[in-house]
Design a protein around this motif. Structure first.
Motif, short mmCIF file in Angstrom:
data_model
loop_
_atom_site.label_atom_id
_atom_site.label_comp_id
_atom_site.label_asym_id
_atom_site.label_seq_id
_atom_site.Cartn_x
_atom_site.Cartn_y
_atom_site.Cartn_z
N HIS A 1 0.87 -1.22 0.03
CA HIS A 1 -0.02 -0.09 0.14
C HIS A 1 0.95 1.22 0.23
N TRP A 2 0.63 2.24 -0.58
CA TRP A 2 1.16 3.54 -1.13
C TRP A 2 0.85 4.36 0.45
N ALA A 3 1.91 5.04 0.75
CA ALA A 3 2.07 6.09 1.98
C ALA A 3 0.58 6.66 2.25
N VAL A 4 -0.14 7.33 1.03
CA VAL A 4 -1.33 7.81 1.45
C VAL A 4 -2.27 6.81 1.66
N PHE B 1 -2.02 6.36 5.03
CA PHE B 1 -2.55 7.52 6.04
C PHE B 1 -3.83 7.54 6.13
N LEU B 2 -4.66 7.11 5.06
CA LEU B 2 -6.02 7.02 5.12
C LEU B 2 -6.43 5.97 5.82
N MET B 3 -5.99 4.78 5.85
CA MET B 3 -6.20 4.04 6.89
C MET B 3 -6.10 4.22 8.40
N LYS B 4 -4.93 4.98 8.57
CA LYS B 4 -4.75 5.22 9.95
C LYS B 4 -5.58 6.37 10.34
N SER C 1 2.53 -6.67 6.74
CA SER C 1 2.98 -5.60 6.02
C SER C 1 2.53 -4.38 6.61
N LEU C 2 1.12 -4.28 6.78
CA LEU C 2 0.52 -2.97 7.33
C LEU C 2 0.65 -2.77 8.90
N SER C 3 0.73 -4.15 9.51
CA SER C 3 0.88 -4.25 11.03
C SER C 3 2.28 -3.46 11.31
N ARG C 4 3.14 -3.75 10.38
CA ARG C 4 4.55 -3.08 10.73
C ARG C 4 4.61 -1.63 10.65
N TYR C 5 3.50 -1.10 10.18
CA TYR C 5 3.28 0.48 10.30
C TYR C 5 2.39 0.93 11.32
N GLY C 6 1.93 -0.17 12.35
CA GLY C 6 1.39 0.37 13.33
C GLY C 6 -0.48 0.14 13.06
N LEU C 7 -0.67 -0.23 12.01
CA LEU C 7 -2.02 -0.01 11.52
C LEU C 7 -2.42 -1.39 12.20
N PRO C 8 -3.82 -1.45 12.78
CA PRO C 8 -4.67 -2.36 13.25
C PRO C 8 -5.19 -3.37 12.12
N CYS D 1 -9.71 4.04 9.81
CA CYS D 1 -9.99 2.64 10.15
C CYS D 1 -9.84 2.39 11.49
N ARG D 2 -11.00 1.72 12.02
CA ARG D 2 -10.96 1.35 13.47
C ARG D 2 -10.29 -0.14 13.46
N LYS D 3 -10.53 -0.93 12.03
CA LYS D 3 -9.89 -2.34 12.10
C LYS D 3 -9.77 -2.44 10.60
N ILE D 4 -8.56 -3.46 10.15
CA ILE D 4 -8.42 -3.54 8.72
C ILE D 4 -8.34 -5.04 8.83
#
Length: 406
Positions: A139-142, A145-148, A164-171, A151-154
């Motif tokens: 996923h791109w940085a933008v 950003f939109l997910m962060k 991959s997304l979890s490494r960026y601190g995303l749920p 989004c409450r949960k992905i």
């Protein structure tokens, strides 16, 4: 349990995405029948929701591009002329109108939905990014950003993307690929007899399917001389509910094919008709509502579809494909699908003889067929994701209502 029934809005942008959402809804209803559910299809008329009797926040509309405006400015221009701007305005208005009656939005598709729901619905979002996988590209940085931001949960389509997304601190979490649950078997025995190859024909679900079937018909003609003398071939065409056999017959008539009405007993098995070629003698049986049974019965696939191709390889069926002429099945789209599915699909030139030869090679090579089947099952994952995702949605709505009550 919450003191009141939870209200959930499903927002999706594509035929395949609608099917995924509908399968999750089915599991939700089985787990908690009291939930209040509604849907907003951003692309198309939301046939999958209609079939389940799910109320729509807005009547959908089919655009010329089939929702693939990102595939080029020409597609965007076609849709704008057909009323895309006004449709988008109506969708924004619909999101605002239900804001106070929704606890959770479940967005199934791409980040465009996050912009719409995040900005105009302004309710907690559970996101299923079905359109993207790290097998293809991160996923791109933008997008992150939109997910962060919204989004409450992905819930991703594969474990690699979740990691991959979890490494960026995303749920982010992987609970299964719902596409493999969105197969409704009717129990119809369509399997071939000994000495017969059954070929599934998947022309797609959008209007370009008519062009796609013309091209596949040319492949069938080129394939016939390659069939061993001891073999027979049966073609089963999976026709989407929004398409018509009469239009298919009209398109193929100029190529020497003719439409044939089914027998009464055939209609009971989902057969809507046949397409026949006189010499060499070829018959394509066209069915509606029997997609899963067609895949279960086939030995190989001629596929020019998105979700359908993915489901086919997930069942271990080898797919031969090539670039189409419409706005969806472009060279770019097919390159992405190839990266996603790996060697479970074989991409050939548009020349009919090339696809025919590749299909013959695969069908005559059991070891290669098994290798393609193994890769397809690995890439798509096992069944059961819909029930696990439904349970996660229920958990989220409970938490939201409890948080609101504090």
């Amino acid at each position: 349990m919450p003191e009141r029934n939870s209200s959930i809005l499903f927002v999706s942008n594509g035929h395949g995405e609608d099917l995924i959402a509908a399968r999750i809804i089915k599991s939700l209803i089985e787990q908690e029948p009291s939930l209040r559910l509604q849907a907003l299809p951003i692309v198309g008329r939301g046939a999958a929701y209609r079939e389940m009797g799910i109320p729509l926040s807005l009547e959908g509309k089919t655009m010329p591009s089939g929702g693939f405006i990102r595939n080029g400015p020409a597609n965007l221009w076609m849709d704008l002329k057909a009323g895309l701007w006004g449709l988008t305005g109506s969708q924004i208005k619909a999101l605002r109108s239900v804001r106070e009656r929704v606890d959770l939005a479940v967005c199934v598709g791409d980040v465009v939905l996050l912009i719409l729901a995040g900005c105009f619905l302004r309710r907690p979002i559970l996101f299923l990014p079905t359109a993207k996988s790290d097998y293809v590209a991160p996923h791109w940085a933008v997008e992150r950003f939109l997910m962060k931001r919204f989004c409450r949960k992905i819930l991703t389509r594969d474990a690699k993307t979740a990691a991959s997304l979890s490494r960026y601190g995303l749920p982010a979490e992987f609970l299964g690929n719902v596409m493999m649950d969105a197969l409704d078997y009717q129990g119809q025995d369509l399997k071939g007899s000994p000495g017969e190859w059954v070929i599934a024909v998947l022309p797609g679900s959008r209007l370009e399917a008519y062009d796609n079937l013309e091209d596949i018909a040319r492949v069938a003609l080129a394939f016939q001389p390659l069939v061993p003398a001891e073999k027979k071939v049966r073609y089963l065409v999976a026709l989407s509910g929004g398409l018509a056999l009469t239009e298919l017959a009209n398109r193929l008539e100029v190529m020497g094919w003719r439409g044939v009405n089914p027998e009464p007993e055939e209609r009971l098995r989902g057969v809507v008709g046949h397409l026949e070629y006189k010499q060499p003698p070829i018959r394509m049986t066209v069915l509606q509502g029997r997609f899963a049974d067609i895949l279960a019965a086939c030995d190989g696939v001629l596929g020019m579809a998105g979700t359908a191709n993915e489901q086919a390889v997930g069942l271990g069926k080898p797919v031969v494909t090539f670039v189409g002429r419409g706005p969806q099945f472009t060279a770019k789209f097919l390159r992405t699908q190839k990266r996603l599915l790996g060697d479970s699909i074989s991409v050939t030139d548009r020349e009919p003889s090339a696809s025919a030869l590749e299909l013959a090679r695969i069908l005559n090579d059991p070891a290669r067929r098994e290798a393609m089947a193994r890769i397809g099952r690995e890439r798509m994952g096992p069944t059961g994701g819909a029930a696990r995702i439904a349970a996660a949605i229920r958990s989220q709505t409970r938490d939201i209502i409890l948080e609101t009550a504090k």
